[in-house]
Design a protein around this motif. Structure first.
Motif, PDB file in Angstrom:
ATOM      1  N   LEU A 102     -51.999  25.460  22.165  1.00 49.97           N
ATOM      2  CA  LEU A 102     -51.621  26.509  21.217  1.00 49.97           C
ATOM      3  C   LEU A 102     -50.390  27.239  21.723  1.00 49.97           C
ATOM      4  CD1 LEU A 102     -55.030  26.558  21.233  1.00 49.97           C
ATOM      5  CD2 LEU A 102     -54.553  28.228  19.461  1.00 49.97           C
ATOM      6  N   TRP A 103     -49.533  27.635  20.789  1.00 55.58           N
ATOM      7  CA  TRP A 103     -48.303  28.340  21.172  1.00 55.58           C
ATOM      8  C   TRP A 103     -48.043  29.489  20.215  1.00 55.58           C
ATOM      9  CZ3 TRP A 103     -43.967  29.208  18.149  1.00 55.58           C
ATOM     10  CH2 TRP A 103     -42.876  29.805  18.805  1.00 55.58           C
ATOM     11  N   GLU A 140     -59.502  34.524  17.260  1.00 56.24           N
ATOM     12  CA  GLU A 140     -58.078  34.864  17.171  1.00 56.24           C
ATOM     13  C   GLU A 140     -57.868  36.369  17.055  1.00 56.24           C
ATOM     14  OE1 GLU A 140     -54.677  34.156  13.844  1.00 56.24           O
ATOM     15  OE2 GLU A 140     -55.774  32.360  14.467  1.00 56.24           O
ATOM     16  N   ASP A 141     -58.780  37.057  16.361  1.00 55.07           N
ATOM     17  CA  ASP A 141     -58.642  38.498  16.161  1.00 55.07           C
ATOM     18  C   ASP A 141     -59.234  39.316  17.306  1.00 55.07           C
ATOM     19  OD1 ASP A 141     -57.425  38.306  13.557  1.00 55.07           O
ATOM     20  OD2 ASP A 141     -59.381  37.698  12.802  1.00 55.07           O
ATOM     21  N   SER A 151     -51.207  27.332  12.356  1.00 61.94           N
ATOM     22  CA  SER A 151     -52.540  27.893  12.157  1.00 61.94           C
ATOM     23  C   SER A 151     -52.645  28.515  10.767  1.00 61.94           C
ATOM     24  CB  SER A 151     -52.848  28.947  13.227  1.00 61.94           C
ATOM     25  OG  SER A 151     -52.008  30.076  13.063  1.00 61.94           O
ATOM     26  N   ASP A 152     -53.888  28.654  10.280  1.00 56.46           N
ATOM     27  CA  ASP A 152     -54.105  29.228   8.952  1.00 56.46           C
ATOM     28  C   ASP A 152     -53.528  30.631   8.843  1.00 56.46           C
ATOM     29  OD1 ASP A 152     -55.411  26.933   8.175  1.00 56.46           O
ATOM     30  OD2 ASP A 152     -57.429  27.730   8.525  1.00 56.46           O
ATOM     31  N   SER A 153     -53.565  31.377   9.932  1.00 54.93           N
ATOM     32  CA  SER A 153     -53.041  32.751   9.928  1.00 54.93           C
ATOM     33  C   SER A 153     -51.520  32.798   9.980  1.00 54.93           C
ATOM     34  CB  SER A 153     -53.599  33.515  11.136  1.00 54.93           C
ATOM     35  OG  SER A 153     -53.071  32.975  12.343  1.00 54.93           O
ATOM     36  N   ARG A 154     -50.906  31.654  10.233  1.00 56.26           N
ATOM     37  CA  ARG A 154     -49.442  31.540  10.393  1.00 56.26           C
ATOM     38  C   ARG A 154     -48.949  32.210  11.669  1.00 56.26           C
ATOM     39  NH1 ARG A 154     -48.391  27.708   6.945  1.00 56.26           N
ATOM     40  NH2 ARG A 154     -46.170  28.240   7.058  1.00 56.26           N
TER      41      ARG A 154
END
Length: 264
Positions: free
Chosen positions: A130-131, A164-165, A114-117
């Motif tokens: 997703l993991w 995500e946040d 993901s972009d956020s790592r």
């Protein structure tokens, strides 16, 4: 004449050696076709994370594609998706859904970051897995996946906050509601509920806690009809089939109003 033959033989041997040096590495003879090509040239062959093959190429039960199992994962192939690896916890999540015969179908990407790592994910024909180390691997698909991808709200300072946040990452696969009317995924800090009549909407925080106290979707409020929004004077409102819940940040409490609606 003998000298000419010897010189000609030397030239042939030299040419053969040069050709041997110039030839590309041959694909692993144990794995062929597009799966073998991806194994050797995309995943590093036996020296890569997949290791050695433990099966030959196997046709999928539905006859639509094929796969090979390796020490570190699998490579799946179909004519329309190509060859993609599946490994680790995402592979385990994929297995829970029924592999390629389940709702996810064949993989359409390799594992991505993901972009956020913060997470790993992989896309399939019918959804995504997703993991993260703290939530495990879980699938999302259909309207709930779309709602998660499209979710945003305004946080402190009016900055846009994404799913995500606000919700975190999924902590369950999609689950049918007990009444059979809809489905939901749970996330670290909330849920997304869906039904054919209400669509898919996120519920979280104090409003979700108050809704839980009413019996979730089986209570008198039913399914959410929209995401929460700020109404007036900082009051946060969310409408449900059978009424609304309003959270007053000054009181720090959520209030339930059966049979009433306030629209943005």
């Amino acid at each position: 004449m003998g000298e000419i033959v010897r010189k000609f033989s030397t030239v042939l041997v030299s040419a053969a050696l040069l050709l041997g040096v110039a030839s590309p590495a041959q694909a692993d003879p144990r794995v062929g076709g597009e799966i073998g090509y991806a194994y050797d040239y995309s995943y590093g062959g036996s020296g890569g994370f997949l290791g050695n093959p433990t099966t030959g190429e196997v046709r999928t039960p539905n006859g639509k594609g094929a796969y090979v199992v390796f020490q570190g994962g699998s490579v799946y192939w179909s004519p329309w998706t190509g060859a993609h690896e599946v490994h680790g916890e995402i592979r385990n999540g994929y297995a829970r859904t029924g592999w390629e015969n389940g709702l996810l179908g064949f993989p359409v990407t390799d594992e991505l970051t993901s972009d956020s790592r913060r997470a790993k994910f992989q896309r399939f024909e019918g959804g995504v897995v997703l993991w993260t180390p703290w939530t495990g691997a879980h699938e999302m698909h259909g309207a709930i996946r779309a709602a998660y991808n499209d979710f945003y709200t305004y946080g402190e300072g009016y900055d846009v906050a994404e799913a995500e946040d606000v919700l975190g990452f999924p902590t369950s696969d999609e689950i049918r509601t007990p009444d059979g009317r809809g489905a939901y995924n749970t996330f670290q800090w909330g849920s997304i509920y869906w039904s054919p009549g209400s669509g898919a909407h996120a519920v979280y925080g104090a409003i979700r806690d108050a809704w839980a106290g009413q019996g979730y979707e089986n209570g008198r409020l039913g399914f959410p009809l929209e995401d929460e929004y700020v109404y007036e004077e900082g009051i946060v409102v969310q409408n449900f089939e059978g009424g609304l819940i309003a959270f007053d940040p000054f009181e720090g409490r959520a209030h339930v109003f059966p049979g009433e609606h306030l629209w943005d």
